[in-house]
Design a protein around this motif. Structure first.
Motif, PDB file in Angstrom:
ATOM      1  N   LEU A  29       0.860  -1.183   0.000  1.00 35.67           N
ATOM      2  CA  LEU A  29       0.000   0.000   0.000  1.00 35.67           C
ATOM      3  C   LEU A  29       0.900   1.238   0.000  1.00 35.67           C
ATOM      4  O   LEU A  29       1.396   1.665   1.042  1.00 35.67           O
ATOM      5  CB  LEU A  29      -0.917  -0.012   1.234  1.00 35.67           C
ATOM      6  CG  LEU A  29      -1.958   1.105   1.308  1.00 35.67           C
ATOM      7  CD1 LEU A  29      -2.894   1.037   0.109  1.00 35.67           C
ATOM      8  CD2 LEU A  29      -2.742   1.019   2.601  1.00 35.67           C
ATOM      9  N   TYR A  30       1.122   1.770  -1.164  1.00 31.82           N
ATOM     10  CA  TYR A  30       2.026   2.914  -1.293  1.00 31.82           C
ATOM     11  C   TYR A  30       1.346   4.189  -0.789  1.00 31.82           C
ATOM     12  O   TYR A  30       0.148   4.399  -0.978  1.00 31.82           O
ATOM     13  CB  TYR A  30       2.448   3.101  -2.757  1.00 31.82           C
ATOM     14  CG  TYR A  30       3.237   1.932  -3.298  1.00 31.82           C
ATOM     15  CD1 TYR A  30       4.565   1.730  -2.941  1.00 31.82           C
ATOM     16  CD2 TYR A  30       2.641   1.015  -4.172  1.00 31.82           C
ATOM     17  CE1 TYR A  30       5.283   0.663  -3.447  1.00 31.82           C
ATOM     18  CE2 TYR A  30       3.361  -0.061  -4.672  1.00 31.82           C
ATOM     19  CZ  TYR A  30       4.679  -0.220  -4.306  1.00 31.82           C
ATOM     20  OH  TYR A  30       5.385  -1.275  -4.795  1.00 31.82           O
ATOM     21  N   ASP A  31       2.145   5.022  -0.165  1.00 34.43           N
ATOM     22  CA  ASP A  31       1.659   6.305   0.340  1.00 34.43           C
ATOM     23  C   ASP A  31       1.786   7.330  -0.796  1.00 34.43           C
ATOM     24  O   ASP A  31       2.730   8.119  -0.853  1.00 34.43           O
ATOM     25  CB  ASP A  31       2.465   6.727   1.572  1.00 34.43           C
ATOM     26  CG  ASP A  31       1.916   8.000   2.196  1.00 34.43           C
ATOM     27  OD1 ASP A  31       0.796   8.397   1.823  1.00 34.43           O
ATOM     28  OD2 ASP A  31       2.607   8.599   3.036  1.00 34.43           O
ATOM     29  N   LEU A  32       0.827   7.294  -1.713  1.00 34.72           N
ATOM     30  CA  LEU A  32       0.890   8.193  -2.867  1.00 34.72           C
ATOM     31  C   LEU A  32       0.752   9.665  -2.471  1.00 34.72           C
ATOM     32  O   LEU A  32       1.491  10.511  -2.990  1.00 34.72           O
ATOM     33  CB  LEU A  32      -0.192   7.807  -3.888  1.00 34.72           C
ATOM     34  CG  LEU A  32      -0.038   6.413  -4.516  1.00 34.72           C
ATOM     35  CD1 LEU A  32      -1.160   6.162  -5.512  1.00 34.72           C
ATOM     36  CD2 LEU A  32       1.309   6.280  -5.189  1.00 34.72           C
ATOM     37  N   PRO A  33      -0.174  10.021  -1.556  1.00 36.28           N
ATOM     38  CA  PRO A  33      -0.238  11.449  -1.181  1.00 36.28           C
ATOM     39  C   PRO A  33       1.055  11.954  -0.559  1.00 36.28           C
ATOM     40  O   PRO A  33       1.515  13.059  -0.867  1.00 36.28           O
ATOM     41  CB  PRO A  33      -1.400  11.488  -0.170  1.00 36.28           C
ATOM     42  CG  PRO A  33      -2.248  10.322  -0.516  1.00 36.28           C
ATOM     43  CD  PRO A  33      -1.293   9.268  -0.938  1.00 36.28           C
ATOM     44  N   GLY A  34       1.666  11.123   0.309  1.00 34.78           N
ATOM     45  CA  GLY A  34       2.935  11.547   0.902  1.00 34.78           C
ATOM     46  C   GLY A  34       4.048  11.677  -0.118  1.00 34.78           C
ATOM     47  O   GLY A  34       4.853  12.609  -0.065  1.00 34.78           O
ATOM     48  N   ALA A  35       4.097  10.724  -1.089  1.00 37.07           N
ATOM     49  CA  ALA A  35       5.131  10.800  -2.123  1.00 37.07           C
ATOM     50  C   ALA A  35       4.948  12.038  -2.997  1.00 37.07           C
ATOM     51  O   ALA A  35       5.928  12.727  -3.334  1.00 37.07           O
ATOM     52  CB  ALA A  35       5.085   9.525  -2.978  1.00 37.07           C
ATOM     53  N   LEU A  36       3.712  12.353  -3.365  1.00 41.21           N
ATOM     54  CA  LEU A  36       3.468  13.551  -4.167  1.00 41.21           C
ATOM     55  C   LEU A  36       3.815  14.816  -3.375  1.00 41.21           C
ATOM     56  O   LEU A  36       4.340  15.796  -3.948  1.00 41.21           O
ATOM     57  CB  LEU A  36       1.998  13.588  -4.601  1.00 41.21           C
ATOM     58  CG  LEU A  36       1.579  12.514  -5.615  1.00 41.21           C
ATOM     59  CD1 LEU A  36       0.081  12.587  -5.864  1.00 41.21           C
ATOM     60  CD2 LEU A  36       2.335  12.696  -6.926  1.00 41.21           C
ATOM     61  N   ASP A  37       3.533  14.786  -2.062  1.00 44.26           N
ATOM     62  CA  ASP A  37       3.858  15.953  -1.235  1.00 44.26           C
ATOM     63  C   ASP A  37       5.361  16.190  -1.195  1.00 44.26           C
ATOM     64  O   ASP A  37       5.840  17.319  -1.303  1.00 44.26           O
ATOM     65  CB  ASP A  37       3.303  15.735   0.176  1.00 44.26           C
ATOM     66  CG  ASP A  37       3.323  17.008   1.002  1.00 44.26           C
ATOM     67  OD1 ASP A  37       3.564  18.085   0.420  1.00 44.26           O
ATOM     68  OD2 ASP A  37       3.088  16.936   2.224  1.00 44.26           O
TER      69      ASP A  37
END
Length: 255
Positions: free
Chosen positions: A129-137
């Motif tokens: 489960l990748y943390d996409l919002p955190g990575a984009l931030d």
């Protein structure tokens, strides 16, 4: 012979317990259908023949008699064949077996399809489960703004807390325990060094079980329970023992 008869009875009982898949009809209902069909055709023929030429009426009557004769002959064959040695029951049982096998085949096919779908779902579910919002931030803003404030404060104050723990005064029990551990460590290293030197002397003398030491191999240092060996300009390795040698038994207590 009686044993074989008993086995046959058990098999017939098991076959009779099969679910009914073959459509059947009673002999009485079959006779009733044939009689009604023949009577209906005869009534229709009686209403249609008057007023027709004689050759046509003879031809239609001959056709009706031929069809009715064939129908009655088939009905007689069935009525004679069905009760003999339970042939009708055997054919019905065979039809039920074929229907049950077809139902099992459909169930196995459906089960295989469901298992394949479940395998696909499991492959998707076990993906991380990748943390996409955190990575984009992090990629877009250069910082992680969704970190909880409490965790941020804990990470920020971690060096200060570690320094405070190191600078805190130690109790006498802690000092004694650390001194005891240090003495045990030094004693273990001394025994390791002595054991390593003894084994290297055996190798030099050629009495070791593993053979002699290569001529190009050099021993640089033996300290802290480790031997630094190697070939100059080629490699260097750090060797140690698998465990400390057994301690000698303690001396007997004085009487």
């Amino acid at each position: 012979a009686p044993r074989g008869v008993a086995r046959s009875h058990r098999g017939s009982g098991a076959m009779q317990g099969l679910p009914r898949h073959t459509p059947t009809v009673s002999l009485t209902e079959l006779v009733d259908r044939v009689v009604h069909a023949s009577y209906g055709e005869l009534t229709s023929l009686a209403n249609a023949l008057p007023g027709q030429p004689e050759p046509d009426r003879r031809r239609e009557l001959a056709r009706f008699l031929h069809v009715t004769k064939q129908r009655l002959a088939r009905l007689g064959a069935i009525a004679e064949w069905a009760p003999v040695q339970r042939r009708a029951q055997i054919s019905v049982t065979c039809g039920d077996m074929l229907g049950q096998l077809a139902q099992h085949d459909a169930a196995f096919t459906d089960g295989a399809d469901r298992l394949f779908a479940l395998h696909s779902q499991l492959a998707w579910a076990k993906a991380p489960l990748y943390d996409l919002p955190g990575a984009l931030d992090v990629l877009c803003r250069g910082r992680y703004t969704d970190m909880p404030h409490a965790a941020f404060e804990e990470v920020k104050n971690a060096p200060k807390a570690a320094a405070a723990r190191e600078g805190a005064p130690k109790t006498e029990a802690q000092v004694a325990e650390e001194a005891k551990q240090q003495r045990a460590k030094e004693d273990r290293e001394k025994r390791f060094n002595a054991e390593i030197r003894g084994r290297l002397l055996e190798v030099e003398a050629g009495v070791a079980t593993g053979g002699t030491k290569p001529r190009a191999m050099k021993v640089w240092e033996i300290s802290r329970g480790q031997a630094i060996v190697g070939v100059p300009g080629e490699y260097r390795a750090v060797l140690t023992l698998g465990g400390p040698p057994p301690l000698p038994p303690p001396p007997p207590e004085p009487a």
